[in-house]
Design an enzyme around this catalytic site. Structure first.
Site, mmCIF file in Angstrom:
data_model
loop_
_atom_site.group_PDB
_atom_site.id
_atom_site.type_symbol
_atom_site.label_atom_id
_atom_site.label_comp_id
_atom_site.label_asym_id
_atom_site.label_seq_id
_atom_site.Cartn_x
_atom_site.Cartn_y
_atom_site.Cartn_z
ATOM 1 N N ASP A 5 -8.131 -7.818 -4.151
ATOM 2 C CA ASP A 5 -7.780 -6.456 -3.754
ATOM 3 C C ASP A 5 -8.661 -5.449 -4.482
ATOM 4 O O ASP A 5 -8.740 -5.443 -5.718
ATOM 5 C CB ASP A 5 -6.304 -6.195 -4.074
ATOM 6 C CG ASP A 5 -5.865 -4.777 -3.722
ATOM 7 O OD1 ASP A 5 -6.483 -4.183 -2.817
ATOM 8 O OD2 ASP A 5 -4.933 -4.275 -4.360
ATOM 9 N N HIS B 60 -7.078 -6.732 0.153
ATOM 10 C CA HIS B 60 -6.005 -5.733 0.181
ATOM 11 C C HIS B 60 -4.984 -6.052 1.271
ATOM 12 O O HIS B 60 -3.782 -5.983 1.028
ATOM 13 C CB HIS B 60 -6.602 -4.341 0.398
ATOM 14 C CG HIS B 60 -5.604 -3.237 0.254
ATOM 15 N ND1 HIS B 60 -4.980 -2.951 -0.948
ATOM 16 C CD2 HIS B 60 -5.098 -2.356 1.158
ATOM 17 C CE1 HIS B 60 -4.152 -1.931 -0.779
ATOM 18 N NE2 HIS B 60 -4.193 -1.569 0.486
ATOM 19 N N ASP C 99 0.848 -1.192 0.000
ATOM 20 C CA ASP C 99 0.000 0.000 0.000
ATOM 21 C C ASP C 99 0.889 1.250 0.000
ATOM 22 O O ASP C 99 1.784 1.377 -0.822
ATOM 23 C CB ASP C 99 -0.948 -0.070 1.210
ATOM 24 C CG ASP C 99 -1.987 1.021 1.263
ATOM 25 O OD1 ASP C 99 -3.020 0.893 0.576
ATOM 26 O OD2 ASP C 99 -1.770 2.010 1.995
#
Length: 352
Positions: free
Chosen positions: A299, A329, A168
């Site tokens: 995701d 995710h 991320d």
């Protein structure tokens, strides 16, 4: 409203920043928690007592606040190393988390990597986890995050020959770190991340509305950050685990870092950060060091598609990129054993 007007609205003004800082220093709950100073908040340690599956010893270092003063910010990190009878591999793995997580995200990934002989260093970004939280929300810029990370990793910890594992926002920052200091790295594992320049197709209006809402609902709409983690995992998380993701944030004054990340994504080629991102890509598109993508099939950001990285970085060619099924995710929550195994296998196959 024009694009420039929206950007000004999100960026705020110096007067707004001063008002936020003053409000934080006079908040009625300010005296309830021991704080290192008016410019910085520190989450009380009792908030982290008894976290499930997080037995790691805390370590701390200090970096400059970045406001021209002598004020420093304390960053928390884990430094787990193999102990006898495990033979050390000589490899150092830097684990970078994203938003709104912290080093707790890697609690099930670190032990098997250490058992395999690797040293694992997991930082908490400033504003997250056990690291300090500046009270001026306008302090959280992309460049400031990068400065904090650079000072911590290379000046304070002096890490070299690093395997970077980035997820991320840990990737959005880490890939810039890689582009500016490629000689410090041996290989990279990127997970559900990317490096946008503002030229890609993004839901700009939707993202702008989200960013605006995050900035202007402070103290009116409480932000429960564990809800974000829960919504983007395929597994059902225990309430104690969700509480661990909320632990760094006793109230909204501590959430400026988490709220500001959405503002920092370049939405158009005219974004002030775009030139720096494009300069990073000029380097990344020449890098031959081994580069692996481990993405989650479910995701919501990438849909498991990693070609934006694996298709552009030379060192990614021919690597066994992995898309994990039944992983969203936060794939470290959904598939920690598979994540650790992919990292360890990648290291062993690409050792010099």
């Amino acid at each position: 409203m024009t694009e420039i007007d929206r950007r000004r609205l999100l960026a705020g003004t110096a007067a707004g920043a001063a008002g936020t800082l003053a409000a934080a220093s006079t908040h009625p709950a300010a005296a309830a928690h021991p704080q290192p100073g008016a410019k910085v908040l520190r989450t009380p340690e009792r908030r982290f007592a008894g976290l499930p599956d997080y037995p790691f010893e805390p370590h701390y270092l200090r970096v400059g606040l970045g406001d021209g003063s002598r004020t420093t910010v304390r960053m928390h990190y884990l430094d787990e190393r193999p102990a006898w009878p495990v033979r050390a591999s000589g490899e150092t793995i830097l684990l970078l988390h994203g938003n709104p997580s912290w080093s707790y995200l890697y609690r099930h990934v670190i032990p098997p990597l250490v058992a395999a002989g690797h040293r694992c260093v997991a930082l908490d970004l400033v504003g997250m986890g056990k690291s300090d939280k500046p009270t001026d929300r306008f302090r959280y810029t992309y460049q400031q995050h990068l400065d904090w990370l650079t000072e911590a990793v290379f000046e304070r910890l002096d890490l070299r020959d690093v395997t970077m594992v980035c997820h991320d926002w840990g990737g959005t920052l880490g890939l810039r770190l890689l582009a500016e200091h490629p000689h410090r790295f041996r290989r990279v594992v990127a997970m559900n991340t990317g490096l946008k320049t503002g030229r890609e197709d993004l839901p700009a209006e939707g993202w702008m509305h989200l960013a605006t809402w995050l900035q202007f609902t402070q103290r009116t709409n409480p932000l429960i950050l564990s809800d974000v983690v829960a919504d983007f995992t395929t597994s059902e998380l225990d309430p104690a685990v969700l509480a661990a993701y909320d632990a760094p944030f006793p109230d909204d004054r501590y959430q400026h870092g988490a709220r500001r990340f959405a503002v920092l994504i370049p939405l158009t080629p005219h974004d002030e950060a775009t030139p720096a991102f494009e300069a990073a890509w000029e380097v990344l598109e020449t890098l031959e060091l081994p580069f692996l993508c481990v993405f989650g099939e479910d995701d919501h950001v990438t849909g498991g598609r990693h070609e934006a990285l694996s298709g552009r970085i030379p060192g990614a060619a021919g690597q066994p990129h992995t898309v994990l099924t039944d992983a969203h995710h936060f794939l470290q929550e959904d598939k920690p054993d598979e994540v650790a195994a992919a990292i360890d296998d990648f290291i062993r196959r690409t050792r010099p």
